[in-house]
Scaffold this motif. Structure first.
Motif, short mmCIF file in Angstrom:
data_model
loop_
_atom_site.label_atom_id
_atom_site.label_comp_id
_atom_site.label_asym_id
_atom_site.label_seq_id
_atom_site.Cartn_x
_atom_site.Cartn_y
_atom_site.Cartn_z
N ALA A 124 9.22 0.84 4.07
CA ALA A 124 8.36 1.24 2.96
C ALA A 124 7.76 2.62 3.20
O ALA A 124 7.64 3.44 2.27
CB ALA A 124 7.24 0.21 2.78
N LEU A 125 7.41 2.92 4.45
CA LEU A 125 6.85 4.24 4.77
C LEU A 125 7.91 5.33 4.65
O LEU A 125 7.60 6.47 4.31
CB LEU A 125 6.25 4.22 6.17
CG LEU A 125 4.96 3.42 6.30
CD1 LEU A 125 4.57 3.28 7.77
CD2 LEU A 125 3.83 4.08 5.52
N ALA A 133 0.83 -1.20 0.00
CA ALA A 133 0.00 0.00 0.00
C ALA A 133 0.87 1.26 0.00
O ALA A 133 0.58 2.23 -0.70
CB ALA A 133 -0.93 0.00 1.22
N ALA A 134 1.96 1.25 0.80
CA ALA A 134 2.87 2.39 0.83
C ALA A 134 3.56 2.58 -0.51
O ALA A 134 3.71 3.71 -1.00
CB ALA A 134 3.90 2.21 1.95
N GLU A 135 3.99 1.49 -1.12
CA GLU A 135 4.65 1.58 -2.43
C GLU A 135 3.69 2.08 -3.50
O GLU A 135 4.08 2.88 -4.37
CB GLU A 135 5.23 0.22 -2.80
CG GLU A 135 6.42 -0.18 -1.92
CD GLU A 135 6.78 -1.65 -2.00
OE1 GLU A 135 7.81 -2.03 -1.42
OE2 GLU A 135 6.02 -2.42 -2.64
N LEU A 136 2.46 1.63 -3.44
CA LEU A 136 1.45 2.09 -4.40
C LEU A 136 1.21 3.59 -4.25
O LEU A 136 1.14 4.33 -5.25
CB LEU A 136 0.15 1.33 -4.17
CG LEU A 136 -1.06 1.76 -5.02
CD1 LEU A 136 -0.82 1.45 -6.49
CD2 LEU A 136 -2.33 1.08 -4.52
N ALA A 137 1.11 4.07 -3.00
CA ALA A 137 0.89 5.50 -2.76
C ALA A 137 2.06 6.32 -3.29
O ALA A 137 1.86 7.39 -3.88
CB ALA A 137 0.70 5.75 -1.27
N ALA A 138 3.28 5.81 -3.10
CA ALA A 138 4.46 6.54 -3.58
C ALA A 138 4.50 6.56 -5.11
O ALA A 138 4.78 7.60 -5.73
CB ALA A 138 5.73 5.89 -3.02
N GLU A 139 4.21 5.43 -5.73
CA GLU A 139 4.28 5.34 -7.19
C GLU A 139 3.22 6.18 -7.87
O GLU A 139 3.48 6.81 -8.90
CB GLU A 139 4.11 3.87 -7.62
CG GLU A 139 5.31 2.99 -7.26
CD GLU A 139 4.99 1.51 -7.42
OE1 GLU A 139 3.88 1.20 -7.92
OE2 GLU A 139 5.84 0.68 -7.05
N GLU A 140 2.02 6.22 -7.30
CA GLU A 140 0.92 6.93 -7.95
C GLU A 140 0.66 8.31 -7.37
O GLU A 140 -0.29 8.98 -7.80
CB GLU A 140 -0.34 6.06 -7.89
CG GLU A 140 -0.16 4.73 -8.60
CD GLU A 140 -1.48 4.06 -8.92
OE1 GLU A 140 -2.54 4.72 -8.84
OE2 GLU A 140 -1.45 2.85 -9.27
N THR A 197 9.91 10.03 1.57
CA THR A 197 10.90 10.59 0.65
C THR A 197 10.25 11.00 -0.67
O THR A 197 10.65 11.97 -1.31
CB THR A 197 12.02 9.58 0.40
OG1 THR A 197 12.64 9.24 1.64
CG2 THR A 197 13.08 10.15 -0.55
N ALA A 198 9.21 10.27 -1.06
CA ALA A 198 8.47 10.60 -2.29
C ALA A 198 7.55 11.79 -2.11
O ALA A 198 6.91 12.22 -3.07
CB ALA A 198 7.69 9.38 -2.76
N GLY A 199 7.44 12.30 -0.87
CA GLY A 199 6.63 13.49 -0.63
C GLY A 199 5.16 13.24 -0.43
O GLY A 199 4.36 14.17 -0.51
#
Length: 579
Positions: free
Chosen positions: A188-189, A150-157, A194-196
């Motif tokens: 992951a968080l 879920a964290a990776e999805l939020a960062a990617e999108e 870092t992705a803002g």
């Protein structure tokens, strides 16, 4: 009149409530575990399972939680087929695979977590929820994996992540692999940060152990439902370890708020609305061209030289001190309400307490997402005492630093409103390392990679004020002051007579006019005739225009250039000669 009975009627004997309830399906009625009030099931569901008698929040399943916090029909589950294996071949009273299967039959879920995407207030988010009904919401491999995905999805999108936790902690049946999910989820968080993109954590009863000490606590915003119990170690473990009886209210939502661990306690019925405001803040524009200048803007804005003179002309320094301290002068929360379009307060330093002398949170100004931090003096004696008269403890400055870093991570500008006699000079403040707390803020502000605009709205006392003043643009209201020490303190030390405060005030050159001449202040915002307290609405309008203009001016500037100019500005401070 006939006295015989109508053959169509049947005599019915009175029945007790208990007898009537016997005919109702058992699932229709329940009772509140706190006040024992009988609760009608369908009505309780409509009330989001909150007892109407005592307000107790009964537990929700993950699916019920979805209905409570997301826009109807918007959730799309991802990776719903993930299932735990049996890496340790674990067997207690029941083999682990058999226990898992029994939980799946009982809950209709493959494991204790589900994740996917949804909308909250019309804005798309990534979402991960725990279900306490599945092995106490314990975190094993599947739960950790879903949180990480879920964290990776939020960062990617490029969208916020919302998690809802209800857990007893790590899943012992998966041993060390369960423990390591703590590190996995926080890693992951960290990448999400870092992705803002923000992480908003919602605590629902209970949250303990590995979940509490990982993703549930590693968040930009932490909300808790009323009555939540949360902590690292459970109360029974603590009592057995330290051999002490725990105080009433220990590890409750109120305890967490008082000790600075969470931002707010939000009743379940209000949670969707609060989440929607926070999510909407993060969708607000980050770049906006300066608003067109008006004649009044031009009259109030200066790049140097003589500041504007109010209708009553300039005042001397001691008069300025009295106006800056005037008891009816607008306070921080009043300026925030009048100047900004929306404001969500965030609380706590995440370590020791929530210091009410610092007020901060998420706001929007003319649509621009902004983090606001302010000194809060309070209005009236009781509130002023509660706010320590606007003199922050170290925890207040740590809260401010947390919000500064939040602004930087999410790429929104920072506005600070300064009005304080100074940092609190007490025993507890020294024990909490007041000096380091202020020094840390100065260092963070000097290199914060977002535009920073500071406004001194009242008195600016010493390092306690400076801790919120380092900025790209420093404006002062016309009768505000900024000084190395109070006039009374200066008079006592240098003139051996506190009664010489008016003389000291003039010597210190602490007025807005003086600070413009010294190159410290960049702008003087005119006040209504007689001072801001005579027309708070008018003072707020002028402050709003000045802030809006400066945020717009800085929005398109290169951040590298801003940081270089901010540093050069600090390097240029001082007056000296070389021989």
């Amino acid at each position: 009149m006939s006295m015989h009975k109508d053959p169509g009627t049947v005599a019915v004997s009175p029945r007790t409530l208990a007898e009537r309830l016997d005919d109702v399906p058992a699932s229709t009625w329940t009772s509140c575990p706190q006040c024992q009030l009988p609760l009608y099931g369908p009505k309780l569901e409509r009330m989001l399972r909150v007892c109407p008698g005592c307000g107790h929040h009964l537990r929700l399943s993950a699916v019920q939680r979805l209905d409570a916090i997301t826009d109807v029909g918007t959730f799309a589950e991802l990776d719903g087929g993930l299932r735990s294996s049996d890496p340790l071949a674990f067997h207690d009273s029941t083999p682990y695979p058999a226990r898992l299967e029994r939980m799946r039959e009982r809950t209709g879920r493959p494991d204790a977590a589900l994740y996917g995407t949804a909308a909250i207030g019309g804005r798309r988010v990534a979402l991960c929820l725990l279900d306490f009904a599945f092995m106490g919401g314990s975190m094993g491999s599947v739960v950790g994996e879903k949180v990480a995905r879920a964290a990776e999805l939020a960062a990617e999108e490029g969208m916020p992540l919302v998690t809802c936790s209800s857990s007893g902690g790590a899943r012992m049946q998966e041993g060390i692999l369960s423990l390591l999910q703590m590190a996995k989820t926080t890693a992951a968080l960290r990448r999400l940060s870092t992705a803002g993109q923000p992480h908003i954590s919602v605590l629902t009863d209970p949250v303990y152990g590995g979940v509490s000490a990982s993703f549930a606590s590693y968040a930009d915003v932490i909300l808790a439902e009323p009555g939540v119990r949360a902590g690292f170690a459970g109360p029974r473990v603590i009592e057995q370890t330290i051999r002490q009886k725990l105080p009433d209210g220990f590890q409750t939502a109120g305890f967490l708020l008082r000790n600075g661990h969470i931002d707010a306690i939000v009743p379940r019925a209000e949670l969707h609305g609060v989440l929607a405001r926070i999510v909407d803040f993060h969708a607000a524009p980050r770049v906006r061209n300066p608003a067109p200048a008006t004649a009044e803007d031009d009259a109030g804005r200066r790049d140097g030289g003589e500041p504007p003179k109010g209708p009553e002309g300039p005042v001397d320094a001691w008069q300025a001190v009295q106006l800056a301290r005037h008891p009816d002068r607008p306070r921080a929360d009043e300026y925030i309400e009048a100047v900004f379009d929306d404001f969500v307060e965030l609380r706590g330093d995440r370590m020791t307490e929530d210091d009410p002398a610092i007020l901060g949170g998420l706001a929007r100004l003319d649509g621009i997402a902004t983090v606001v931090i302010a000194h809060r003096k309070g209005r009236g004696t009781a509130e002023a005492v509660a706010c320590n008269f606007g003199m922050p403890h170290p925890s207040g400055y740590r809260k401010a630093r947390r919000l500064m870093e939040y602004a930087e991570r999410t790429g929104v500008p920072l506005v600070t409103l300064v009005d304080t006699p100074g940092a609190y000079p007490g025993i507890r403040a020294e024990e909490g390392n007041q000096s380091a707390a202020i020094a840390d803020n100065l260092a963070v502000l000097s290199q914060l990679r977002v535009p920073v605009v500071s406004a001194i709205t009242g008195e600016g006392g010493s390092g306690g004020a400076l801790a919120l003043c380092v900025s790209d643009h420093l404006m002062m209201l016309q009768h505000a002051t900024l000084s190395v020490i109070s006039p009374e303190g200066c008079a006592s030390i240098l003139f051996n007579d506190a009664g010489q405060a008016p003389r000291a005030a003039n010597a210190l050159r602490l007025t807005a006019r003086d600070l413009m001449r010294l190159g410290v202040a960049d702008e003087v915002v005119p006040e209504p005739a007689g001072g801001a307290h005579t027309d708070p609405e008018g003072a707020s309008r002028r402050l709003r225009r000045a802030l809006r203009h400066q945020l717009g001016r800085l929005a398109d500037a290169s951040m590298d250039e801003c940081l270089q100019q901010r540093y050069l500005r600090l390097r240029a401070v001082g007056s000296m000669v070389e021989r």
